[in-house]
Scaffold this active site. Structure first.
Site, short mmCIF file in Angstrom:
data_model
loop_
_atom_site.label_atom_id
_atom_site.label_comp_id
_atom_site.label_asym_id
_atom_site.label_seq_id
_atom_site.Cartn_x
_atom_site.Cartn_y
_atom_site.Cartn_z
N LYS A 22 0.83 -1.22 0.00
CA LYS A 22 0.00 0.00 0.00
C LYS A 22 0.86 1.26 0.00
O LYS A 22 0.63 2.19 -0.77
CB LYS A 22 -0.90 -0.01 1.25
N ASN A 23 1.87 1.28 0.89
CA ASN A 23 2.64 2.52 1.07
C ASN A 23 3.66 2.76 -0.05
O ASN A 23 4.35 3.78 -0.06
CB ASN A 23 3.32 2.53 2.44
N CYS A 119 -4.12 13.03 13.39
CA CYS A 119 -4.88 11.80 13.27
C CYS A 119 -4.69 11.01 14.55
O CYS A 119 -3.98 11.44 15.45
CB CYS A 119 -4.48 11.02 12.03
N ARG A 124 1.35 14.47 13.45
CA ARG A 124 1.80 14.23 12.08
C ARG A 124 1.85 15.50 11.23
O ARG A 124 1.14 15.65 10.23
CB ARG A 124 0.93 13.16 11.41
N ASP A 307 4.62 0.38 12.47
CA ASP A 307 3.38 -0.22 11.99
C ASP A 307 3.18 -1.65 12.49
O ASP A 307 2.08 -2.19 12.39
CB ASP A 307 3.34 -0.20 10.45
N ARG A 399 -8.95 0.02 5.30
CA ARG A 399 -8.14 1.03 4.61
C ARG A 399 -6.83 0.42 4.11
O ARG A 399 -6.30 0.83 3.09
CB ARG A 399 -7.80 2.18 5.57
#
Ligand code: EPU
Length: 420
Positions: A22-23, A119, A124, A307, A399
């Protein structure tokens, strides 16, 4: 809203493969906006809501996309990109939207992008992105929650990051790809996704050297060309399944991921007692008995990834002894702690460190996902909790994970998605 209902006590066993990261793919979608003629084709793309939302954003900007979910191929055509304005409504849902700033600035000489705001995992800020754009000659103003960036011609310069920023490094690479002269980023993020993104831009004709190290050099080129590209496999998806096998005492093989991208987590999993064997694209983890306690500190790549910290913490809750888990990347990434305590975890947080005392058993309860990784970790906790665990707000998990419940079920877990 959906929820997961998990019944604990079943080992994960079997084989599973991961999709593209994803990233790495999110910046690639932004990078495709640099292309004035032709299409970018990206393979092995997961069907997750962050990618769907990003595609809605670029369509709003005037680009076209086709996502073939059977072949897992995403095609982006940005020939008619016309609107350099990214609204708050989308950016607030997904901070990665800020990645369009570098591409829009490079393509139009101006961009108007909503400031992402905080968030659940931390404030951030995007100051490093902004300072970088300024160094390249952009004039930046802030108006009503929007960043206005403007530059007649971006010019290569040396940019020093106080700390490595993943999307910050990617934003600067895009802004510098067509700039006049050479840009250097000192203290760049070294994540494999940043390297994969640089490889993608290079496949379009960019000249980026050193990605994957703290020193990146970008020689501006006049224009880019169409490309077809396969991103690296998702190390965070792989790490999630591996922690699932570790805590349930299972035996799984994950394919489609480069074990070198998970060097630190694999070291920590071995310290907890897992037997791990790797090839160039597979990782097999076998766990027998109770995990041993472990101490770890999250750190920008190649350190232990923030993560995977929530998943490591789940493992620590059921191990023998006390583990110390320190979070240094985000100031607020302990949202899962209160939820794990609801499941019977014994955790005390002081400052940036969680002290986790292993307990005999977690007990099923209702818990709430607050971000992608906290949600995935709570789902794993449900796999070892006695009885039934319900994970609410599954949309956070969706997500970043494609049908996590089906993937875990394919390894034997008892988990279903129902309406909340
Ligand atoms: N930071 C600043 N100023 C900036 C940018 C960052 O102070 O201008 C700070 C942040 O507040 C944070 C640290 O630097 O404390 C690292 O932030 P970074 O910029 O590296 O994070 P990011 O680019 O916003 C990406 C991933 C995250 C992942 C982090 C850390 C994407 C789209 N997101 O975020 O992924 O946690 O790097 O590796 O690449 C996820 O996938 O669930 C996720 C949150």
């Amino acid at each position: 809203m959906d929820k997961f209902v998990v019944r604990g006590g079943i080992e994960l066993n079997g084989s599973i493969s991961v999709r593209g990261a994803k990233n790495a793919i999110l910046p690639m979608i932004a990078g495709a906006l640099l292309l004035e003629k032709g299409e970018c084709i990206i393979h092995n793309v997961p069907d997750i809501s962050d990618i769907r939302n990003f595609l809605s954003l670029i369509e709003l900007l005037g680009a076209k996309s086709r996502f073939n979910t059977e072949e897992r191929t995403l095609i982006i055509n940005a020939e008619n990109l016309s609107n350099p304005e990214a609204p708050y409504d989308i950016v607030r849902k997904m901070r990665a939207s800020f990645l369009v700033t570098g591409a829009l600035l490079a393509r139009f000489g101006h961009a108007m992008v909503a400031l992402p705001g905080g968030c659940s995992i931390g404030a951030r800020p995007v100051n490093l992105h902004i300072e970088g754009f300024k160094r390249l000659g952009a004039k930046i103003t802030e108006e009503k929650g929007y960043i206005l960036a403007q530059a007649d011609k971006l010019k290569g310069k040396t940019i020093y990051f106080d700390r490595p920023s993943h999307t910050g490094t990617e934003n600067i690479m895009m802004a510098a790809a067509n700039a006049e002269g050479t840009t250097r980023i000192i203290n760049a993020a070294c994540d494999p996704e940043v390297k994969s993104f640089a490889d993608f831009l290079n496949s379009m004709g960019a000249k980026i050297y050193g990605a994957g190290t703290p020193y990146i050099m970008i020689e501006g080129v006049p224009s880019l060309s169409p490309t077809e590209f396969t991103p690296i496999g998702d190390r965070l998806e792989a790490g999630t399944y591996l922690y699932g096998a570790l805590i349930t005492g299972g035996d799984i093989e994950v394919s489609g991921v480069d074990p070198q991208h998970l060097e630190f987590p694999l070291l920590k999993m071995r310290e907890m007692g897992a037997e791990i064997k790797t090839t160039s694209s597979t990782i097999r983890l076998r766990m027998r008995g109770k995990p041993k306690s472990v101490n770890l500190t999250t750190f920008p790549y190649p350190g232990f990834p923030t993560d995977l910290q929530p998943m490591a913490m789940v493992a620590a809750t059921i191990c023998d002894g006390t583990s110390y888990i320190r979070e240094t990347v985000f100031e607020n990434r302990f949202n899962h702690v209160m939820e794990l305590i609801r499941l019977g975890g014994m955790i005390a947080v002081a400052g940036d460190t969680a002290t986790v005392t292993g307990t005999e058993k977690l007990r099923g309860a209702e818990v709430m996902a607050s971000d992608i990784r906290a949600g995935a970790a709570l789902t794993l906790a449900g796999l070892v909790a006695d009885g039934k665990t319900e994970i609410l707000r599954v949309y956070h998990i969706d997500r970043g994970y494609e049908r996590l419940e089906e993937k875990l079920s394919s390894l034997g877990a008892s988990i279903e998605r129902t309406q909340q």
